[in-house]
Design an enzyme around this catalytic site. Sequence first.
Site, short mmCIF file in Angstrom:
data_model
loop_
_atom_site.label_atom_id
_atom_site.label_comp_id
_atom_site.label_asym_id
_atom_site.label_seq_id
_atom_site.Cartn_x
_atom_site.Cartn_y
_atom_site.Cartn_z
N ASP A 46 20.09 26.37 61.23
CA ASP A 46 20.77 27.60 60.82
C ASP A 46 20.34 27.92 59.41
O ASP A 46 19.87 27.04 58.69
CB ASP A 46 22.29 27.34 60.76
CG ASP A 46 22.92 27.57 62.11
OD1 ASP A 46 22.18 27.91 63.03
OD2 ASP A 46 24.14 27.40 62.24
N ASP A 86 27.05 25.55 63.51
CA ASP A 86 28.40 25.44 62.96
C ASP A 86 29.40 26.23 63.78
O ASP A 86 30.58 25.97 63.75
CB ASP A 86 28.43 25.90 61.49
CG ASP A 86 27.83 27.29 61.32
OD1 ASP A 86 27.47 27.90 62.35
OD2 ASP A 86 27.71 27.75 60.18
N ASP A 122 27.57 27.85 69.16
CA ASP A 122 26.38 26.98 69.07
C ASP A 122 26.51 25.77 70.01
O ASP A 122 25.56 25.00 70.15
CB ASP A 122 26.19 26.44 67.64
CG ASP A 122 25.73 27.53 66.69
OD1 ASP A 122 24.98 28.41 67.14
OD2 ASP A 122 26.12 27.51 65.51
#
Length: 1160
Positions: A457, A778, A782
């Site tokens: 990310d 997070d 996901d």
Amino acid sequence: MGDMANSSVRFHPNNPRKDGGGCEADFGVSLEELRALMELRGAEALQKIQDIYKDTEGLCHRLKTSPTDGLPDVPGDLETRQQVFGCNFIPPKKPKTFLQLVWEALQDVTLIILEIAAVISLGLSFYQPPDGNTCANVSGGVEDEGEAEAGWIEGAAILLSVLCVVLVTAFNDWSKEKQFRGLQSRIEQEQRFAVVRNGTVLQIPVADMVVGDVAQVKYGDLLPADGVLIQGNDLKLDESSLTGESDHVHKAADKDPMLLSGTHVMEGSGKMVVTAVGINSQTGIIFTLLGAGDMEEDKTSRKAKKQDEGVAMEMQPLKSAEGGDVEEREKKKASVPKKEKSVLQGKLTKLAVQIGKAGLVMSAITVVILMLYFVIETFVIEGRLWLTDCTPIYVQYFVKFFIIGVTVLVVAVPEGLPLAVTISLAYSVKKMMKDNNLVRHLDACETMGNATAICSDKTGTLTTNRMTAVQMYVGEQHFQEIPAPQHINLHTLDMLTNAISLNSAYTSKIMAADKEGGLPKQVGNKTECALLGLVLDLKRDYQCVREQIPEEKLYKVYTFNSVRKSMSTVIQLPDGSFRIYSKGASEILLKKCWSIMSREGVACPFRPRDRDEMVKKVIEPMACDGLRTICVAYRDLPADPVPPWENEADIITNLTCITVVGIEDPVRPEVPEAIRKCQRAGITVRMVTGDNINTARAIAAKCGIINAGDDFLCMEGKDFNRRIRNEKGEVEQERIDKIWPKLRVLARSSPTDKHTLVKGIIDSTTGEQRQVVAVTGDGTNDGPALKKADVGFAMGIAGTDVAKEASDIILTDDNFSSIVKAVMWGRNVYDSISKFLQFQLTVNVVAVIVAFTGACITQDSPLKAVQMLWVNLIMDTFASLALATEPPTEALLLRKPYGRNNPLISRTMMKNILGHGVYQLVIIFTLLFIGEKMFDIDSGRNAPLHAPPSEHYTIIFNTFVLMQLFNEINARKIHGERNVFSDIFANPIFCSIVLGTFSIQIVIVQFGGKPFSCAPLNMEQWLWCLFVGVGELLWGQLISSVPTSQLKCLKEAGHGPAADEVMDEDLAEDEEEIDHAERELRRGQILWFRGLNRIQTQMEVVSTFKRSGSFQGAVRRRSSVLSQLHDVTNLSSPTHVVLSPANVPGAPGSEFQHSANGTS
């Protein structure tokens, strides 16, 4: 719903309890009533609440709590509630006692055989034939009285050494379990939840929640207790962990207000009053059922074990106590394993089987040859008759031969392997905690060492996740820095302040800095905090606006989710009309804006042509500076006709743009260096982000993910999808294969894109090695990508509970550089296992050949059973401790990943094993056949049955052990390095074990006497033994001078499963994943393979299967996070068939995976 939320009354309990007694009469509702209430769902539950309590507020009143201010924070009151309604804690299953672990270690087949042989030998040694001379001189010289009486010592010594091995194994298991419980409790302590007490929002540990608490529920939470919804905004829950339904359930105070523990919040937010905690919550009730089931389950498993020991060993009882084959097939389908077997486990299983087979063959031949030799010598050559009186004496010989055979097997089978793996992993996990890696699944640690790709990310991982607004476009002007309030029209400024203050979660706020001169603390969503910071920079106060319109008065909220990429809030104005405030990704929201606020603060038309110009002149330049652009807009709607609130597309359109803000999230200072290390170590880093492509590209360049002159791709999610899907919209692997090798940045991506990319890279067959992918995430969405990846990293600070639940490792500091540490530790585990193997196999080869040839030539093994067990202890338990605890070095990051198909034993290692093996064999055979002449002592060959220990054989034993000790130092290096002493003092465990073993060896030789078959040696003999031992180090230098490339004849060993086997596995997805080694196992080597699995808690697995049948309905409803409590007990040894909880149907922790895969 709006009215109901608004009519809340402030209520305080009149007298917090004065007497200490926990009596339910003080509350207007009993524990049983609440439990019965929580069993109901939907309209039924609403009806019950209305019948008994009038409404949710009535329930709050009975529980002596206020829907707005929560509980008064009075310690006495909280204690009373815990006494009456219970604590929010589910007691974990009792750990195994040390004695149970000892009993399990004793189940090892090779040990059982040794014990039986030792007992027979012990019994027979007390037998004296009536006529002493007829049988006494069978095969060898005469023995005197004293020696005959000492015959029992060998049997007793074997029993004693078995006891030693068992205690060491049990102790290792016990400390391992203790470590995991510690880890588990740490994970639990870290889970906190937001509750309202005395009108203020507090983050309290989940265990401190009590019935009557008013809790704030938001996107990404995992509910820690049961409750009734007081007020909700667009709240959707995933209840699959309890009901098995994969669809998200919409919750509203006027439709279905029941919220259950263990369920995940997938969208929206709200407030609930807690009605059941701990063992009274829905999750708790299921756990209690399981706990009650433990007793019956133990009985059934014991019965099954007695009926069919072989079956238990083969790990076959997949059939449940009641269920049949159909149910079993269903279960297998339901539990599509989370991951295939870890690389190391596959290789070790295969290698262990091969070694086990070889050992079995050698030991069988040894026994047969010894017996034939004895029979031919005694009854044919010497022509003796078999006398009945002498039978026990003959049997004693046969038992002695059998013991030698079993000892050869014990030495050949590397039981130390599982131990080494476990120690190495457990040690790494403990140390990784210090490097901010909280490992949830043991094998993730080792898999990380093989990682070839990391999909990361951007926000919070590569960047600091401290957002600040740095540019804005407002009133037709682009300000390069935040302007003074007087530069903005007053009306526009008011609209902007209201839009930001009301249209953000009320949990997001900016607090005073912790330290003098520090930055203000951002609490809640960081993007919202940046916008609230902007309001403060414009000298306005968002808190005042929120106080005028508290959260309960918001008419409707469309919460942020990954599909909308925007958030909108509806408020009702005093004249009854409605105003909608919206904020979101600028390119998405601007398409819905039909007008824009001018410099004078009035709305002007905003045509597509204007929008294109704005994108070119404002948004793209901001994005190229690495800024995230957020658009803030509003819309007014009349009260009549009532707007169609459920039809979101008609509501969030025709907006008026107030401003576009550029938010900066600076790159973490340590990230570029960490990414450079990854690239040097052969790991490709890719950035997958929801931000726009220009921002993403700018950040990727700052981090060093993309460099000028490289050949790389940066693309957006929709472009990616267009290129990987065929006309029917299906993803095609060939199309992904064209993109992923060059792809470095995937922007504006949805969680589905992330999952597709990860799956595409893992399934790709273009390279010679299958890619091993790590993913960071997070958000709740996901989850699927984290599950699919070989290693999933969740963010400890910013991560939602759902993401943590799906992950393998939690980064406690959300920092990318911690991932690099994980790679280092993973590679270190792999190297530790290789070091141990190199050492162990040298000992195995030598000991087996010595025992085998010695037995064939001299009818007796030069190394006695007890000595062999001591050698086994040195090389298994102690060596695994010494070599598995080597700390990692930066040098590990200078080589490429090993890859899945790389052999465990490289050609360099094979060269070392064979080279040292030759040295040791030459020395030992020289000593065996001409040793007595060299040292001028009596020969130890052809000694009678209970002959006293000879100096000759003691020297052989001593030399052998000392050579192993010095070879242990050689084994510290496996890549052909010359300096075997480098950093040796950095590992105190290694030094103390080598010295400790040496001291014990001195004691054994000098004072071991009859039990160890040792005669004391003099100084000169000791020096010679030492000299030969040190020769190992010099010989090691000689071996490393021979270039491996010249030795083409050497073969590697311990490869992973072949490619076609992996293909077969993928085809048979709904069958169990069994690699070739296991298929072989099923045939007949099981018994010996059990020798490897001394650490395996076998019955545990069997009972888990039993449980999955008997309590399947209950188990399926179990919550996933709380079930991690049991993770510890189901841990299987890292070298066995993988039956970790994630793969066992209905085992703790497997439900979430079902929900993530969309199956029930």
